[in-house]
Design a protein around this motif. Structure first.
Motif, PDB file in Angstrom:
ATOM      1  N   VAL A  90      60.111 120.693  39.737  1.00  0.00           N
ATOM      2  CA  VAL A  90      60.632 122.114  40.062  1.00  0.00           C
ATOM      3  C   VAL A  90      59.392 123.276  40.794  1.00  0.00           C
ATOM      4  CG1 VAL A  90      62.520 122.250  38.898  1.00  0.00           C
ATOM      5  CG2 VAL A  90      60.580 123.439  37.885  1.00  0.00           C
ATOM      6  N   ALA A  91      58.198 122.730  40.560  1.00  0.00           N
ATOM      7  CA  ALA A  91      56.978 123.462  40.799  1.00  0.00           C
ATOM      8  C   ALA A  91      57.051 123.927  42.384  1.00  0.00           C
ATOM      9  CB  ALA A  91      55.661 122.658  40.780  1.00  0.00           C
ATOM     10  N   THR A  92      56.493 124.907  42.862  1.00  0.00           N
ATOM     11  CA  THR A  92      56.299 125.370  44.142  1.00  0.00           C
ATOM     12  C   THR A  92      54.979 125.565  44.493  1.00  0.00           C
ATOM     13  OG1 THR A  92      56.444 127.754  43.518  1.00  0.00           O
ATOM     14  CG2 THR A  92      58.501 126.775  43.969  1.00  0.00           C
ATOM     15  N   PRO A  93      54.645 125.478  45.746  1.00  0.00           N
ATOM     16  CA  PRO A  93      53.130 125.667  46.036  1.00  0.00           C
ATOM     17  C   PRO A  93      52.636 127.034  45.475  1.00  0.00           C
ATOM     18  CG  PRO A  93      54.227 124.738  47.944  1.00  0.00           C
ATOM     19  CD  PRO A  93      55.437 125.084  47.005  1.00  0.00           C
ATOM     20  N   ALA A 128      46.747 117.919  37.165  1.00  0.00           N
ATOM     21  CA  ALA A 128      47.933 118.057  37.582  1.00  0.00           C
ATOM     22  C   ALA A 128      48.830 117.090  37.521  1.00  0.00           C
ATOM     23  CB  ALA A 128      48.165 118.688  39.169  1.00  0.00           C
ATOM     24  N   HIS A 129      49.923 116.884  36.609  1.00  0.00           N
ATOM     25  CA  HIS A 129      50.767 115.684  36.463  1.00  0.00           C
ATOM     26  C   HIS A 129      52.181 116.367  37.160  1.00  0.00           C
ATOM     27  CE1 HIS A 129      52.238 112.352  34.295  1.00  0.00           C
ATOM     28  NE2 HIS A 129      53.394 113.052  34.432  1.00  0.00           N
ATOM     29  N   LEU A 130      52.296 115.963  38.526  1.00  0.00           N
ATOM     30  CA  LEU A 130      53.205 116.315  39.251  1.00  0.00           C
ATOM     31  C   LEU A 130      54.419 115.370  39.654  1.00  0.00           C
ATOM     32  CD1 LEU A 130      51.033 118.367  41.829  1.00  0.00           C
ATOM     33  CD2 LEU A 130      52.257 119.306  40.033  1.00  0.00           C
ATOM     34  N   HIS A 131      55.515 115.544  39.121  1.00  0.00           N
ATOM     35  CA  HIS A 131      56.807 114.798  39.495  1.00  0.00           C
ATOM     36  C   HIS A 131      57.400 115.493  40.609  1.00  0.00           C
ATOM     37  CE1 HIS A 131      57.362 113.053  35.282  1.00  0.00           C
ATOM     38  NE2 HIS A 131      56.246 112.836  35.422  1.00  0.00           N
ATOM     39  N   THR A 132      57.706 114.393  41.535  1.00  0.00           N
ATOM     40  CA  THR A 132      58.235 115.285  42.912  1.00  0.00           C
ATOM     41  C   THR A 132      59.124 114.154  43.755  1.00  0.00           C
ATOM     42  OG1 THR A 132      56.774 115.886  44.873  1.00  0.00           O
ATOM     43  CG2 THR A 132      55.982 114.091  43.941  1.00  0.00           C
ATOM     44  N   THR A 133      59.536 114.857  44.918  1.00  0.00           N
ATOM     45  CA  THR A 133      60.310 113.820  45.747  1.00  0.00           C
ATOM     46  C   THR A 133      59.435 113.520  47.068  1.00  0.00           C
ATOM     47  OG1 THR A 133      61.127 115.771  46.862  1.00  0.00           O
ATOM     48  CG2 THR A 133      62.257 115.056  44.979  1.00  0.00           C
ATOM     49  N   ALA A 192      59.651 114.493  49.859  1.00  0.00           N
ATOM     50  CA  ALA A 192      59.793 115.439  50.796  1.00  0.00           C
ATOM     51  C   ALA A 192      58.873 116.607  50.392  1.00  0.00           C
ATOM     52  CB  ALA A 192      61.226 116.046  50.931  1.00  0.00           C
ATOM     53  N   THR A 193      58.608 116.748  49.010  1.00  0.00           N
ATOM     54  CA  THR A 193      57.673 117.765  48.663  1.00  0.00           C
ATOM     55  C   THR A 193      56.178 117.455  48.135  1.00  0.00           C
ATOM     56  OG1 THR A 193      58.703 117.639  46.286  1.00  0.00           O
ATOM     57  CG2 THR A 193      59.731 119.127  48.137  1.00  0.00           C
ATOM     58  N   TRP A 194      55.903 116.399  47.940  1.00  0.00           N
ATOM     59  CA  TRP A 194      54.837 115.997  47.417  1.00  0.00           C
ATOM     60  C   TRP A 194      53.487 116.456  47.975  1.00  0.00           C
ATOM     61  CZ3 TRP A 194      50.539 113.637  49.558  1.00  0.00           C
ATOM     62  CH2 TRP A 194      50.524 112.920  50.685  1.00  0.00           C
ATOM     63  N   GLN A 195      53.405 116.376  49.332  1.00  0.00           N
ATOM     64  CA  GLN A 195      52.307 116.863  49.779  1.00  0.00           C
ATOM     65  C   GLN A 195      51.818 118.438  49.838  1.00  0.00           C
ATOM     66  OE1 GLN A 195      51.807 115.407  53.877  1.00  0.00           O
ATOM     67  NE2 GLN A 195      49.870 116.453  54.201  1.00  0.00           N
ATOM     68  N   GLU A 196      52.911 119.382  49.918  1.00  0.00           N
ATOM     69  CA  GLU A 196      52.630 120.326  49.832  1.00  0.00           C
ATOM     70  C   GLU A 196      52.221 120.932  48.432  1.00  0.00           C
ATOM     71  OE1 GLU A 196      57.231 122.044  48.786  1.00  0.00           O
ATOM     72  OE2 GLU A 196      56.175 122.289  50.901  1.00  0.00           O
ATOM     73  N   LYS A 197      52.627 120.157  47.368  1.00  0.00           N
ATOM     74  CA  LYS A 197      52.491 120.207  46.009  1.00  0.00           C
ATOM     75  C   LYS A 197      50.675 120.024  45.747  1.00  0.00           C
ATOM     76  CE  LYS A 197      56.909 120.049  43.943  1.00  0.00           C
ATOM     77  NZ  LYS A 197      57.835 119.431  43.080  1.00  0.00           N
ATOM     78  N   VAL A 198      50.363 118.767  46.151  1.00  0.00           N
ATOM     79  CA  VAL A 198      48.846 118.490  46.098  1.00  0.00           C
ATOM     80  C   VAL A 198      48.048 119.275  46.767  1.00  0.00           C
ATOM     81  CG1 VAL A 198      47.468 116.451  46.782  1.00  0.00           C
ATOM     82  CG2 VAL A 198      49.882 116.064  45.950  1.00  0.00           C
ATOM     83  N   ALA A 199      48.545 119.705  47.990  1.00  0.00           N
ATOM     84  CA  ALA A 199      47.646 120.675  48.705  1.00  0.00           C
ATOM     85  C   ALA A 199      47.460 121.885  47.915  1.00  0.00           C
ATOM     86  CB  ALA A 199      48.311 120.890  50.036  1.00  0.00           C
ATOM     87  N   ASN A 224      50.186 108.030  48.032  1.00  0.00           N
ATOM     88  CA  ASN A 224      49.794 109.477  48.771  1.00  0.00           C
ATOM     89  C   ASN A 224      48.846 110.202  48.421  1.00  0.00           C
ATOM     90  OD1 ASN A 224      52.494 108.684  50.041  1.00  0.00           O
ATOM     91  ND2 ASN A 224      53.711 110.040  48.593  1.00  0.00           N
ATOM     92  N   LEU A 225      48.231 110.113  46.886  1.00  0.00           N
ATOM     93  CA  LEU A 225      47.262 110.898  46.601  1.00  0.00           C
ATOM     94  C   LEU A 225      45.910 110.206  47.489  1.00  0.00           C
ATOM     95  CD1 LEU A 225      47.949 111.280  42.788  1.00  0.00           C
ATOM     96  CD2 LEU A 225      47.826 113.236  44.276  1.00  0.00           C
ATOM     97  N   VAL A 226      45.727 108.964  47.494  1.00  0.00           N
ATOM     98  CA  VAL A 226      44.904 108.707  47.847  1.00  0.00           C
ATOM     99  C   VAL A 226      44.596 108.753  49.399  1.00  0.00           C
ATOM    100  CG1 VAL A 226      43.569 106.360  48.593  1.00  0.00           C
ATOM    101  CG2 VAL A 226      44.652 106.483  46.344  1.00  0.00           C
ATOM    102  N   GLY A 227      45.591 108.643  50.130  1.00  0.00           N
ATOM    103  CA  GLY A 227      45.785 108.840  51.505  1.00  0.00           C
ATOM    104  C   GLY A 227      45.108 110.493  51.772  1.00  0.00           C
ATOM    105  N   PHE A 228      45.867 111.374  50.935  1.00  0.00           N
ATOM    106  CA  PHE A 228      45.588 112.802  51.041  1.00  0.00           C
ATOM    107  C   PHE A 228      43.982 113.131  51.089  1.00  0.00           C
ATOM    108  CE2 PHE A 228      45.034 116.990  49.191  1.00  0.00           C
ATOM    109  CZ  PHE A 228      45.710 117.781  50.179  1.00  0.00           C
TER     110      PHE A 228
END
Length: 281
Positions: free
Chosen positions: A177-180, A201-206, A208-215, A250-254
């Motif tokens: 449920v985290a938001t940027p 950061a231990h982020l569970h995600t979908t 569609a939303t992973w990249q904005e959270k990591v960023a 996804n983390l590696v690519g980012f």
């Protein structure tokens, strides 16, 4: 930059028991990749998490001779901490501390106040045995149980952990449920206020939303991220609210797109990606 690979988190909710030898084979492949840490297992009640009942056996089958990765085991009480602390190979003990009373009861069968008391004793066990305590603030970005949550509550928890000299705190988005905005707020306020604490950061995600959270976490100064290959897993104690893990690839690519040198063995990573199917599918 530290990437924490979490096969334990990926495996723990799978009902069919994964053979010990297969777990060890997969984790041994992950150890070749060069991740900072492998969250490989947990010392918890086999009734609560049956999949992890063979953690000690898995540990005995790991090849730690030619790896730079460190090992992390999850514990939920002092007994688990004492059991895990006996193993020289383990570097970190991870404890889930929730800002949600409901989830703390579901996850460890304790109130938040009781969990804090346990945490103090676990920290003593870690200090005596030469382990480092990693505290996960679960439901750190909100919860579905109508328990109170706001950023000041989370900051208050960190203040209490600081009193216990906890050196690593990972903010956990247990149900995705985290938001940027709240990721940015928490990391940008906590990191400068507690310079002696390493925040993760231990982020569970979908998908569609992973990249904005990591960023958001990265741009706010976070340099420790948990993931699981292909995004497998999530917290089984969240039940209906289960959301998958952050996909490590996804983390590696980012981070590579950001020019961050992760020093990973990419061929070994590709083999691990291929082997993951045999473990989880």
């Amino acid at each position: 930059m530290k990437i924490i690979e979490c096969p334990r988190d990926a495996m723990q909710g799978i009902r069919e028991f994964i053979p010990t030898a297969l777990k060890a084979k997969y984790i041994n492949q992950l150890l070749k990749v060069g991740f900072d840490t492998i969250d490989f297992g947990s010392f918890v009640s086999p009734k609560a998490i049956p999949q992890m009942r063979d953690t000690a056996e898995v540990l005995g089958k790991l090849d730690l001779e030619n790896t730079s990765s460190k090992l992390l085991a999850i514990i939920a009480n002092t007994r688990g901490a004492e059991d895990a602390a006996q193993f020289e190979q383990i570097d970190y003990l991870g404890f889930p501390l929730s800002v949600s009373e409901t989830f703390q009861q579901r996850n460890t069968n304790k109130s938040v106040a009781e969990a804090m008391q346990q945490l103090a004793r676990i920290q003593e066990i870690c200090q005596k045995s030469g382990k480092t305590l990693v505290t996960y603030i679960s439901m750190g970005f909100g919860n579905p149980y109508n328990d109170p949550w706001d950023v000041d509550t989370v900051i208050g928890f960190v203040q209490e952990l600081d009193k216990l000299q906890v050196k690593i705190v990972s903010l956990s988005d247990t149900i995705g449920v985290a938001t940027p905005a709240n990721i940015t707020y928490l990391f940008s306020h906590l990191i400068p206020a507690f310079e002696h604490i390493e925040f993760g950061a231990h982020l569970h995600t979908t998908p569609a939303t992973w990249q904005e959270k990591v960023a958001a976490a990265y741009e706010a100064g976070c340099r420790r991220f948990d993931g699981a290959l292909r995004g497998y897993g999530g917290c089984p104690m969240a039940k209906d609210e289960l959301v998958g893990n952050m996909a490590t690839e996804n983390l590696v690519g980012f981070f590579e797109n950001k020019g961050v040198n992760l020093s990973l063995n990419k061929p070994a990573l590709q083999v691990a990606m291929a082997e993951s199917g045999a473990v989880f599918l």
